[in-house]
Design a protein around this motif. Structure first.
Motif, PDB file in Angstrom:
ATOM      1  N   ILE A 122      -1.164  21.143  13.553  1.00 48.54           N
ATOM      2  CA  ILE A 122      -1.698  21.481  12.230  1.00 48.54           C
ATOM      3  C   ILE A 122      -0.686  21.130  11.144  1.00 48.54           C
ATOM      4  O   ILE A 122      -1.043  20.834  10.001  1.00 48.54           O
ATOM      5  N   ALA A 161      -9.245  22.853  14.972  1.00 51.89           N
ATOM      6  CA  ALA A 161      -9.921  24.140  14.778  1.00 51.89           C
ATOM      7  C   ALA A 161     -11.104  24.296  15.723  1.00 51.89           C
ATOM      8  O   ALA A 161     -11.383  25.386  16.221  1.00 51.89           O
ATOM      9  N   ASP A 164     -10.249  24.579  20.482  1.00 57.91           N
ATOM     10  CA  ASP A 164      -9.129  25.496  20.716  1.00 57.91           C
ATOM     11  C   ASP A 164      -8.807  25.620  22.199  1.00 57.91           C
ATOM     12  O   ASP A 164      -7.682  25.795  22.581  1.00 57.91           O
ATOM     13  N   PHE A 181      -5.421  29.654  12.524  1.00 58.20           N
ATOM     14  CA  PHE A 181      -5.587  28.291  12.026  1.00 58.20           C
ATOM     15  C   PHE A 181      -5.638  28.268  10.502  1.00 58.20           C
ATOM     16  O   PHE A 181      -4.953  27.462   9.850  1.00 58.20           O
TER      17      PHE A 181
END
Length: 340
Positions: A122, A161, A164, A181
């Motif tokens: 991320i 997202a 997972d 997230f």
């Protein structure tokens, strides 16, 4: 017109005289950049792994995890008596400190519900965020390549997202994974804004080019962020559970303290590299290097595992040597007794 041209030339000459980076040789400038890159990558990789280790071994104080991200600033005070505090910059340091504290809190919540690898993936979105903020705040040219990075990195974050699977820490439900997230995504958006704001501060407010300015900004903003985090730690009541948290920590009380200490130091090392690269190059370049560390964080985990295996092998080999010596001594004693 001649007078105006002469005035412009004189101003440019004065700027060149005031900028120490223009006086550096090319290899000296690259050496300075390389040192800051090393600080950023090594500090961030170590801090992320230690932060994940803190949660995995029983730590659950989000405010403590937030505090250690800035509480290590005293290690930068080795030259404190040469620092100066300008009252006209107090508001700037306070605003930056508040942004840092908020960003650290979002990061702490995110890392609580995400694994180090997911967090690192991320992390790629911060480059896209920084490209946008740099365009508006730092007059960064918005090229086709930067636009491409914004689109592709945003899509990659969306895929993370959705997919997972089992990448998060064990026992974390899907709802909390989503919270992690979103908090991590928000942390990187705020972090990117903070980098661009710092670059703008160097250019428009501080207007100095010395390494002490980098340390001053890091120290004073960390003081503000640490004070706010400490207030949150006491106001939330998490302070009361720290003693129990230390006692039940998976690898012992000493390991608990060392984990927090080294996490704090690692974040300061990382922060010096971040601010240093903003100062020497740009906020966008600093973020590029932060994104580069995505590959280093999993690699650092592998290196740590290999070091642990080497240590275990050395321990086993030493036991083998000790046992061999003991058997030789025992056989020697038996030979003496048999001869007698």
């Amino acid at each position: 017109m001649a007078d105006n041209q002469e005035s412009i030339v004189n101003k440019e000459e004065n700027l060149m005289d005031e900028s120490p980076f223009l006086k550096l040789k090319r290899f000296q400038w690259w050496l300075l950049v390389a040192i800051n890159i090393f600080f950023l990558i090594a500090g961030q990789a170590a801090a992320v792994l230690l932060g994940r280790f803190y949660y995995d071994k029983g730590g659950n104080s989000q405010w403590m995890a937030t505090l250690v991200q800035t509480a290590g600033f005293p290690v930068l005070c080795f030259n404190f008596f040469h620092f100066t505090f300008h009252q006209n910059l107090a508001l700037l340091y306070f605003v930056l400190g508040v942004l840092v504290a908020g960003d650290n809190m979002l990061y702490s919540v995110g890392l609580l519900y995400l694994s180090a690898s997911t967090y690192s993936l991320i992390c790629a979105t911060q480059l896209a965020f920084n490209a946008v903020f740099s365009y508006f705040l730092n007059s960064q040219k918005f090229t086709a390549l930067i636009l491409n990075s914004v689109v592709t990195l945003s899509l990659s974050a969306a895929l993370i997202a959705v997919n997972d699977n089992s990448d998060g820490p064990s026992g974390v439900p899907k709802g909390k994974f989503l919270i992690g997230f979103l908090c991590t995504l928000g942390a990187f958006a705020l972090y990117s804004l903070l980098l661009s704001f710092m670059q703008l501060s160097f250019q428009k407010v501080l207007k100095k080019e010395t390494f002490s300015v980098v340390l001053e900004m890091q120290i004073y903003t960390s003081v503000v962020a640490s004070c706010l985090s400490t207030i949150g730690l006491f106001a939330s009541g998490e302070w009361n559970s720290l003693q129990h948290e230390m006692e039940v920590f998976g690898t012992g009380s000493v390991s608990y303290v060392l984990t927090l200490v080294w996490t704090a130091i690692s974040w300061q090392v990382c922060a010096v590299g971040v601010v240093g690269l903003i100062f020497v190059v740009s906020s966008l370049f600093s973020n590029f290097i932060s994104t580069l560390s995505l590959a280093v964080t999993p690699l650092a985990g592998v290196i740590a595992m290999l070091l642990a295996l080497c240590g275990f092998a050395a321990y086993i080999y030493q036991n083998y040597i000790d046992d061999k010596k003991a058997r030789r001594l025992q056989n020697h004693v038996r030979e003496i007794q048999h001869t007698a």
